[in-house]
Design a protein around this motif. Structure first.
Motif, PDB file in Angstrom:
ATOM      1  N   ARG A  51       0.859  -1.186   0.000  1.00  0.00           N
ATOM      2  CA  ARG A  51       0.000   0.000   0.000  1.00  0.00           C
ATOM      3  C   ARG A  51       0.893   1.233   0.000  1.00  0.00           C
ATOM      4  O   ARG A  51       1.951   1.246   0.628  1.00  0.00           O
ATOM      5  CB  ARG A  51      -0.906   0.044   1.228  1.00  0.00           C
ATOM      6  CG  ARG A  51      -1.592  -1.247   1.594  1.00  0.00           C
ATOM      7  CD  ARG A  51      -2.644  -1.667   0.597  1.00  0.00           C
ATOM      8  NE  ARG A  51      -3.237  -2.929   1.037  1.00  0.00           N
ATOM      9  CZ  ARG A  51      -4.513  -3.223   0.948  1.00  0.00           C
ATOM     10  NH1 ARG A  51      -5.356  -2.361   0.411  1.00  0.00           N
ATOM     11  NH2 ARG A  51      -4.959  -4.385   1.368  1.00  0.00           N
TER      12      ARG A  51
ATOM     13  N   HIS B 252      -5.066  -1.567   6.422  1.00  0.00           N
ATOM     14  CA  HIS B 252      -4.999  -0.471   5.457  1.00  0.00           C
ATOM     15  C   HIS B 252      -6.112   0.540   5.743  1.00  0.00           C
ATOM     16  O   HIS B 252      -5.878   1.750   5.747  1.00  0.00           O
ATOM     17  CB  HIS B 252      -5.105  -1.004   4.030  1.00  0.00           C
ATOM     18  CG  HIS B 252      -5.170   0.056   2.984  1.00  0.00           C
ATOM     19  ND1 HIS B 252      -4.139   0.934   2.746  1.00  0.00           N
ATOM     20  CD2 HIS B 252      -6.165   0.394   2.128  1.00  0.00           C
ATOM     21  CE1 HIS B 252      -4.486   1.767   1.770  1.00  0.00           C
ATOM     22  NE2 HIS B 252      -5.708   1.458   1.382  1.00  0.00           N
TER      23      HIS B 252
ATOM     24  N   ASP C  74      -6.428  -5.658   4.222  1.00  0.00           N
ATOM     25  CA  ASP C  74      -7.461  -4.645   4.007  1.00  0.00           C
ATOM     26  C   ASP C  74      -7.824  -3.927   5.308  1.00  0.00           C
ATOM     27  O   ASP C  74      -7.978  -2.706   5.332  1.00  0.00           O
ATOM     28  CB  ASP C  74      -8.718  -5.283   3.401  1.00  0.00           C
ATOM     29  CG  ASP C  74      -8.490  -5.771   1.974  1.00  0.00           C
ATOM     30  OD1 ASP C  74      -7.542  -5.272   1.320  1.00  0.00           O
ATOM     31  OD2 ASP C  74      -9.260  -6.640   1.522  1.00  0.00           O
TER      32      ASP C  74
END
Length: 156
Positions: free
Chosen positions: A133, A146, A143
């Motif tokens: 990321r 993040h 995910d």
């Protein structure tokens, strides 16, 4: 990395940390890569230990045989014990794992490359599947982590 995980890595691969002390021996990344780093270093230490056991057998064999005899097996001529590579640094850089050792052979280089490739798909925070990321810095995150990072950034 948490101190107890760092200490566990150093305990499990103690021969790779013999020549290091202080700052250079500290693992500089989050806890999610613990298993990858620990497995890589214990595999490297085991490789050198096993190779040295074989070489020790060659040394014993050479005591009773003429090493210059053409019939002497080529694989038995390796009679110098290998030194354990020393950890120079383990860190996160540009979202990826970096493991630096003092002296590497092809096998060790392959283990390090595999560990770094695994970390590129592993969340540095929790160890789940992750992706690289970008943002104010690069980081490999799942995910959930993040989204947490993006939420903290949005609050600023």
């Amino acid at each position: 990395m948490k101190t107890e995980l760092n200490n566990q890595i150093m305990k499990n691969s103690s021969k790779l940390f013999d020549g290091t002390s202080g700052y250079s021996s500290y693992v500089e990344c989050d806890d999610g890569w613990f298993d990858i780093i620990d497995a890589a270093l214990t595999t490297i230490q085991g490789h050198i230990t096993n190779r040295n056991n074989q070489i020790q057998s060659n040394i014993e064999y050479a005591k009773d045989h003429d090493i210059n005899d053409p019939a002497y097996p080529e694989w038995r001529k390796d009679i110098e014990l290998l030194e354990y590579p020393q950890v120079q640094q383990i860190k996160e850089k540009f979202g990826g794992l970096r493991i630096y050792l003092s002296n590497e052979d092809d096998y060790i280089f392959g283990i390090i490359n595999m560990a770094e490739a695994m970390a590129a798909r592993t969340c540095e925070v929790c160890g789940d599947y992750g992706n690289l990321r970008s943002g104010s810095w690069f980081k490999t995150l799942c995910d959930e982590h993040h989204e947490d990072r993006e939420g903290h950034r949005a609050k600023r």
